[in-house]
Structures are given as structure tokens and as C-alpha cells.
Scaffold this motif. Structure first.
Motif, PDB file in Angstrom:
ATOM      1  N   SER A  41       0.825  -1.199   0.000  1.00  0.00           N
ATOM      2  CA  SER A  41       0.000   0.000   0.000  1.00  0.00           C
ATOM      3  C   SER A  41       0.865   1.257   0.000  1.00  0.00           C
ATOM      4  O   SER A  41       1.992   1.255   0.496  1.00  0.00           O
ATOM      5  N   VAL A  49      -3.344   3.598   4.109  1.00  0.00           N
ATOM      6  CA  VAL A  49      -4.794   3.468   4.158  1.00  0.00           C
ATOM      7  C   VAL A  49      -5.187   2.506   5.282  1.00  0.00           C
ATOM      8  O   VAL A  49      -4.330   1.910   5.938  1.00  0.00           O
ATOM      9  N   ALA A  53      -9.899  -2.286   5.987  1.00  0.00           N
ATOM     10  CA  ALA A  53     -11.028  -1.930   5.120  1.00  0.00           C
ATOM     11  C   ALA A  53     -11.252  -2.980   4.033  1.00  0.00           C
ATOM     12  O   ALA A  53     -10.301  -3.465   3.420  1.00  0.00           O
ATOM     13  N   ARG A  56     -11.349  -1.030  -1.105  1.00  0.00           N
ATOM     14  CA  ARG A  56     -10.089  -0.334  -1.339  1.00  0.00           C
ATOM     15  C   ARG A  56      -9.783  -0.340  -2.822  1.00  0.00           C
ATOM     16  O   ARG A  56     -10.180  -1.250  -3.557  1.00  0.00           O
ATOM     17  N   GLU A 169      -4.302   5.967  -3.529  1.00  0.00           N
ATOM     18  CA  GLU A 169      -4.959   4.786  -2.965  1.00  0.00           C
ATOM     19  C   GLU A 169      -5.942   5.244  -1.905  1.00  0.00           C
ATOM     20  O   GLU A 169      -5.671   6.192  -1.151  1.00  0.00           O
ATOM     21  N   THR A 171      -9.280   3.839   0.893  1.00  0.00           N
ATOM     22  CA  THR A 171     -10.131   2.812   1.488  1.00  0.00           C
ATOM     23  C   THR A 171     -11.392   3.454   2.036  1.00  0.00           C
ATOM     24  O   THR A 171     -11.395   4.618   2.458  1.00  0.00           O
ATOM     25  N   THR A 173     -14.862   2.574   4.634  1.00  0.00           N
ATOM     26  CA  THR A 173     -15.570   1.717   5.576  1.00  0.00           C
ATOM     27  C   THR A 173     -16.923   2.340   5.870  1.00  0.00           C
ATOM     28  O   THR A 173     -17.127   3.543   5.697  1.00  0.00           O
ATOM     29  N   THR A 185     -16.444  -1.160  -4.333  1.00  0.00           N
ATOM     30  CA  THR A 185     -15.074  -1.104  -4.836  1.00  0.00           C
ATOM     31  C   THR A 185     -15.045  -0.569  -6.261  1.00  0.00           C
ATOM     32  O   THR A 185     -14.167   0.233  -6.622  1.00  0.00           O
TER      33      THR A 185
END
Length: 212
Positions: A41, A49, A53, A56, A169, A171, A173, A185
Motif C-alpha cells: 500500500s 490506508v 477496510a 479499497r 490509494e 479505502t 468503511t 469497490t
């Protein structure tokens, strides 16, 4: 948070009301962009991130413009509406240089669907890590009628021959996105592609780059 607009994703929203990646944007993939890479990541000053999660995504592209131009566009958040049409308003919640601790509130409209009325998504982002001309990491909630998404977003900027490699990048939730991870996603991926495409187009235009 990021943004999306595509026919297929809009259709998906009929079964996942108001799950969006932050703001509506074009779904065109910029030249040289790559989809999510499941490898290491991205980080900024050692922080990345959300590792837990379920939703992502990641993308990147080379922008043929000076790093100073790209950095200015990305960090002058109050001017985002001038080059990102889906971003309707942005308000800095602090003053001075964009830095660790800077916060900003931004909004984007969400169209109605059979389950929920039209609403506006209110996003509050706080910069947690920043290294000038190198990386940014911000976090924060996106809240609308019937939806809350908590996002962590990392940007990396690296000089390469002929331009700058920009990688991002993010994520998400939240109950709504976790109810349908594949759809959420896809929405997030379209949002990242749209954002990086807008950044590439605007930065290269300002730099006078002629696309091949």
C-alpha cells in the motif's frame, strides 16, 4: 474521498443507495493509468490506508507537467471546483499553507434513486500526514441522507523522466459500502480514475503539454 460517474455504476446504485466515492466525476481512464495493485500500500510519512477496510482501490498515471503545478492544483483545495466540476463547494477550515492538520469541508450532489431522495454529500477531510511535493494523507467522513462513509486517502508524487508519477490509494468503511463490497469497490475505482484524469488534464493544459 473520491468521485465517480458511469452508467454501469449508476445502475448499481439502484441496489446500493447513495454509496458513492465522494463526488460524481468522469469515469474515463487517463492515459497510462493502471487499476488497483494488490501489492504494498501507498504511505505518507509511514502511514497508509486502513489495513482492515474491505473496500479499497488504487490507480496511478504519469502527468507531463511540473511537480510544482500538480502539487498546487491538488493542495489549493478551495479552487477544486474550477477544475473538478462535480465538486460544488470547498471551504478551508484553517488558514495558511496546506499542511498537517489542515482541514476542509466539501460538497457534491447525489442524484435521487428509488430508495432515497436527492441529497448532498458533505465531506470533511483532515490532513494527517504531508511531505511537501511528495505525499499527502487525509481522512474523514462523507455524510449524506441515509449514508456515512469513512475514508482514508493517500497521494504520492514522484518525479520521473518527462513528468511526475502520481499514485493514489483509498479505502472506505461503513455499513452501506460494506453491504456490497464489489459494487462499492467499483464505485471507488471509478472515482479515483476520474480524479486523477481531471488532475492530469488540468496540469498538462497549464503546462502547455500537447497530447499525442
Amino acid at each position: 474521498m473520491s468521485r465517480i460517474r458511469s452508467t454501469s455504476v449508476r445502475a448499481a446504485l439502484l441496489t446500493l443507495p447513495l454509496v458513492v466515492a465522494g463526488a460524481l466525476a468522469t469515469a474515463a481512464t487517463p492515459a497510462g493509468a493502471t487499476p488497483h495493485n494488490p501489492g504494498t500500500s501507498l504511505t505518507c510519512r509511514g502511514e497508509g490506508v486502513d489495513p482492515k477496510a474491505l473496500v479499497r482501490s488504487r490507480t496511478e498515471t504519469v502527468i507531463h507537467a511540473p511537480l510544482s503545478t500538480i502539487w498546487k492544483l491538488q493542495t489549493d483545495v478551495e479552487r477544486w471546483p474550477s477544475w473538478q466540476a462535480p465538486v460544488k463547494t470547498v471551504e478551508r477550515l484553517d488558514h495558511g499553507p496546506f499542511r498537517k492538520g489542515s482541514a476542509f469541508r466539501w460538497t457534491t450532489p447525489i442524484p435521487p434513486n428509488p430508495a432515497t431522495p436527492a441529497t448532498s454529500l458533505d465531506i470533511t477531510s483532515t490532513v494527517k500526514q504531508l511531505k511537501h511535493n511528495s505525499c499527502i494523507r487525509w481522512t474523514g467522513p462523507a455524510i449524506g441522507e441515509g449514508v456515512r462513509i469513512d475514508g482514508v486517502h493517500v497521494w504520492n508524487f514522484t518525479k520521473v523522466k518527462g513528468g511526475v508519477l502520481v499514485r493514489t490509494e483509498e479505502t472506505h468503511t461503513g455499513e452501506q459500502v460494506e453491504a456490497d463490497v464489489p459494487t462499492a469497490t467499483e464505485i471507488l475505482q471509478e472515482g479515483l480514475k476520474g480524479w486523477i484524469s481531471d488532475l492530469k488534464t488540468t496540469a498538462e493544459a497549464r503546462a502547455g503539454h500537447q497530447p499525442h
